[in-house]
Design an enzyme around this catalytic site. Structure first.
Site, PDB file in Angstrom:
ATOM      1  N   GLY A 100       0.794  -1.228   0.000  1.00  0.00           N
ATOM      2  CA  GLY A 100       0.000   0.000   0.000  1.00  0.00           C
ATOM      3  C   GLY A 100       0.820   1.269   0.000  1.00  0.00           C
ATOM      4  O   GLY A 100       2.048   1.255   0.050  1.00  0.00           O
ATOM      5  N   ARG A 103       3.907   6.000   2.038  1.00  0.00           N
ATOM      6  CA  ARG A 103       4.300   7.417   2.172  1.00  0.00           C
ATOM      7  C   ARG A 103       3.782   8.249   1.013  1.00  0.00           C
ATOM      8  O   ARG A 103       4.371   9.252   0.627  1.00  0.00           O
ATOM      9  CB  ARG A 103       5.814   7.558   2.316  1.00  0.00           C
ATOM     10  CG  ARG A 103       6.617   6.944   1.191  1.00  0.00           C
ATOM     11  CD  ARG A 103       8.088   7.049   1.489  1.00  0.00           C
ATOM     12  NE  ARG A 103       8.844   6.243   0.545  1.00  0.00           N
ATOM     13  CZ  ARG A 103       9.980   6.628  -0.008  1.00  0.00           C
ATOM     14  NH1 ARG A 103      10.485   7.804   0.264  1.00  0.00           N
ATOM     15  NH2 ARG A 103      10.632   5.840  -0.834  1.00  0.00           N
ATOM     16  N   ARG A 199      -1.423  -0.144  -9.586  1.00  0.00           N
ATOM     17  CA  ARG A 199      -0.269  -0.990  -9.895  1.00  0.00           C
ATOM     18  C   ARG A 199      -0.710  -2.439 -10.077  1.00  0.00           C
ATOM     19  O   ARG A 199      -1.822  -2.800  -9.710  1.00  0.00           O
ATOM     20  CB  ARG A 199       0.730  -0.944  -8.720  1.00  0.00           C
ATOM     21  CG  ARG A 199       1.224   0.465  -8.418  1.00  0.00           C
ATOM     22  CD  ARG A 199       0.872   0.870  -6.971  1.00  0.00           C
ATOM     23  NE  ARG A 199       1.167   2.287  -6.722  1.00  0.00           N
ATOM     24  CZ  ARG A 199       2.399   2.762  -6.549  1.00  0.00           C
ATOM     25  NH1 ARG A 199       3.424   1.946  -6.569  1.00  0.00           N
ATOM     26  NH2 ARG A 199       2.586   4.042  -6.355  1.00  0.00           N
ATOM     27  N   ASP A 269       4.576  -4.158  -7.094  1.00  0.00           N
ATOM     28  CA  ASP A 269       3.907  -2.968  -6.560  1.00  0.00           C
ATOM     29  C   ASP A 269       4.474  -1.691  -7.166  1.00  0.00           C
ATOM     30  O   ASP A 269       3.934  -0.606  -6.940  1.00  0.00           O
ATOM     31  CB  ASP A 269       4.012  -2.923  -5.029  1.00  0.00           C
ATOM     32  CG  ASP A 269       5.452  -2.953  -4.538  1.00  0.00           C
ATOM     33  OD1 ASP A 269       6.138  -3.959  -4.822  1.00  0.00           O
ATOM     34  OD2 ASP A 269       5.901  -1.999  -3.883  1.00  0.00           O
ATOM     35  N   ASN A 270       5.548  -1.819  -7.948  1.00  0.00           N
ATOM     36  CA  ASN A 270       6.136  -0.662  -8.638  1.00  0.00           C
ATOM     37  C   ASN A 270       5.890  -0.704 -10.140  1.00  0.00           C
ATOM     38  O   ASN A 270       6.578  -0.037 -10.913  1.00  0.00           O
ATOM     39  CB  ASN A 270       7.651  -0.601  -8.388  1.00  0.00           C
ATOM     40  CG  ASN A 270       7.990  -0.312  -6.943  1.00  0.00           C
ATOM     41  OD1 ASN A 270       7.184   0.255  -6.215  1.00  0.00           O
ATOM     42  ND2 ASN A 270       9.172  -0.709  -6.513  1.00  0.00           N
ATOM     43  N   ASP A 279       7.537   5.230  -9.420  1.00  0.00           N
ATOM     44  CA  ASP A 279       8.351   4.988  -8.221  1.00  0.00           C
ATOM     45  C   ASP A 279       9.844   5.049  -8.519  1.00  0.00           C
ATOM     46  O   ASP A 279      10.505   4.032  -8.687  1.00  0.00           O
ATOM     47  CB  ASP A 279       7.978   3.658  -7.569  1.00  0.00           C
ATOM     48  CG  ASP A 279       6.584   3.691  -6.968  1.00  0.00           C
ATOM     49  OD1 ASP A 279       6.116   4.789  -6.626  1.00  0.00           O
ATOM     50  OD2 ASP A 279       5.951   2.632  -6.861  1.00  0.00           O
TER      51      ASP A 279
END
Length: 520
Positions: A100, A103, A199, A269-270, A279
């Protein structure tokens, strides 16, 4: 500051019912509402005028106090509800479960000129997905992300964008090299812009939890708002959706290979569902041409995300996405066919890309052999990729004997080009010269074509580090100088010739110039 605000994402998709900003597993929800952290003394360092205009704002807006407050998270615009997204991911080949936006906080969506954008802050505080981290970012990583995302756009590489770079006014503790030596650094916030920040991992998390209802809701939403040409949700549109994601992912990676960009952390996730570079962490550009190079210290041992392996990792990641989408399709054959197409398309598109870098407009049966011979030559001694291909455009038909002299500046130590290596190069230039005789273009036309795909200026790590070093001393001029330089990466820019040079010796092993960690 008037923006045409939208709430498509949060009004369509299921929200986390828990409003408390505590670390937790978020189930059956695509996002959690969260308010950015109030910063101590925000200061805007740089703004992309292109993105200001793209979002429908003015130069006056971008210099206002309200702009600074909104894009550092100190002011939440009326009728907006900031949120962090839920997703999972495979990290270095292993399923990591829920990850998730740890930041990143999405502020709102903006529609302008028939395009819709999501506006996000990176480094604006903790979220339910922050795990053990603080949700903040430091100046060095923020400068790198801000400069690189805009530089990639101007290189013609599919990418997320950046609107602004700001100091938070707070100090942030970081262990930059993961060696136990933590220190305070300047906190910073980047405003990132994309049509969507979804993503591969956004879909994986629901498949992993066997939450097929939310998975279907998210896929249907994605097709409706980002792949609307595929029509209404159905098994066929799901298959076509995966096919298009596969094509976009491959096209993005081919662009990476073209300019010598290494992402460094190609975890699922990227990976953007839209085929955008997303990212910017420990990325880097090839300086010495090397298929085995990775900029990521965490990846130093296994080199999973090395330059030469990026196309394979793109395919591996697509396999994970296929597994995530399978519950909606329940057929393996069409998914496997798409993955097989990726392999064959890579061979075709990679060949075409390399032909363009060499200025070849026609296809020849021996082009693959010519390219392989070139890559072998580039690996004989440390050869700067950007300088080599840019200078190669100066080659003229019939001048095979002058070939080595034309690209001489690309070698880090020309004395290392021994007689046997020089002979390999001479043989290659003779083959290249013979191949060019089959081309209809003049030397001038070929040079123009080559210079349109082989950049003269890229954001080498040492350049970003120089801007970071200055910024840490309170001098931000180099940030703007590099920002302006990289808006025209294919132009000659004689006034900026000093940046068209090999990495200096002092940067070879300097922290931030050669290898980088995943640390923010």
């Amino acid at each position: 500051m008037k923006l045409n605000l939208k709430k498509t994402f949060i009004e369509t998709l299921p929200a986390d019912p828990v409003l408390d900003n505590s670390r937790r597993q978020v189930k059956e929800a695509c996002f959690s509402y969260v308010i950015p952290k109030h910063t101590n003394a925000p200061e805007m360092l740089h703004v992309s005028e292109d993105m200001v205009e793209t979002l429908g704002m003015s130069k006056t807006d971008s210099s206002s106090e309200a702009f600074t407050n909104v894009f550092t998270g100190n002011q939440v615009l009326k009728n907006t509800q900031p949120y962090a997204m839920c997703y999972g991911g495979h990290q270095f080949g292993n399923w990591a479960g829920q990850l998730g936006d740890g930041r990143a906080i999405n502020l709102f969506e903006v529609e302008h000129n028939a395009k819709q954008w999501t506006v996000q802050l990176k480094g604006a505080g903790e979220t339910p997905y922050s795990r053990t981290a603080d949700g903040l970012a430091v100046l060095r990583s923020s400068i790198r992300e801000y400069l690189c995302s805009e530089a990639m756009f101007h290189l013609g590489v599919p990418t997320t964008r950046a609107l602004s770079l700001a100091l938070s006014g707070d100090e942030v503790m970081r262990d930059m090299l993961y060696d136990g030596n933590s220190a305070y650094e300047k906190g910073a916030i980047v405003s990132r812009i994309s049509p969507s920040f979804l993503r591969f991992g956004s879909f994986e998390i629901f498949a992993a939890r066997q939450d097929h209802k939310t998975l279907k809701t998210l896929v249907d939403y994605t097709i409706k708002h980002h792949f609307s040409h595929l029509g209404k949700p159905s098994k066929d549109s799901y298959i076509q959706f995966f096919s298009e994601v596969s094509e976009r992912t491959l096209d993005m990676i081919i662009h990476w290979q073209r300019v010598g960009f290494v992402h460094g952390v190609m975890n699922t996730d990227n990976m953007s569902i839209l085929g955008l570079t997303i990212d910017y962490g420990p990325y880097g550009w090839l300086e010495g041409f090397d298929f085995g190079w990775t900029p990521n210290t965490t990846d130093r041992q296994h080199k999973r995300y090395r330059y030469g392996n990026q196309p394979n990792i793109g395919l591996w990641n697509l396999y994970q996405l296929a597994n995530a989408l399978y519950p909606l399709i329940e057929e393996t054959e069409p998914l496997e066919a798409i993955l097989e197409n990726y392999k064959t398309d890579f061979e075709k598109k990679s060949l075409k890309m390399m032909q363009s870098k060499l200025g070849l407009t026609l296809s020849d049966a021996k082009d693959s052999e010519l390219i392989q011979s070139l890559e072998d030559a580039l690996l004989l001694t440390e050869t700067d990729m950007t300088l080599f291909f840019r200078n190669l455009s100066n080659f003229k038909k019939g001048d095979a004997k002058k070939g080595l002299a034309i690209v001489k500046d690309a070698f880090y130590v020309f004395n290392e080009v021994s007689d046997s290596k020089a002979q390999h190069w001479r043989n290659w230039f003779e083959s290249y010269d013979l191949r060019l005789e089959k081309e209809p273009l003049s030397d001038t036309e070929r040079k123009r074509n080559m210079n349109a795909v082989n950049p003269k200026y890229v954001l080498r790590n040492y350049m970003a580090q120089l801007a970071i070093d200055d910024a840490n001393k309170g001098d931000y001029k180099l940030i703007d100088a590099l920002f302006q330089l990289l808006k025209q990466p294919y132009a000659e820019q004689p006034e900026n010739e000093k940046w068209f040079a090999k990495r200096p010796d002092w940067a070879r092993h300097k922290v931030g110039c050669s290898m980088l960690s995943c640390s923010s």
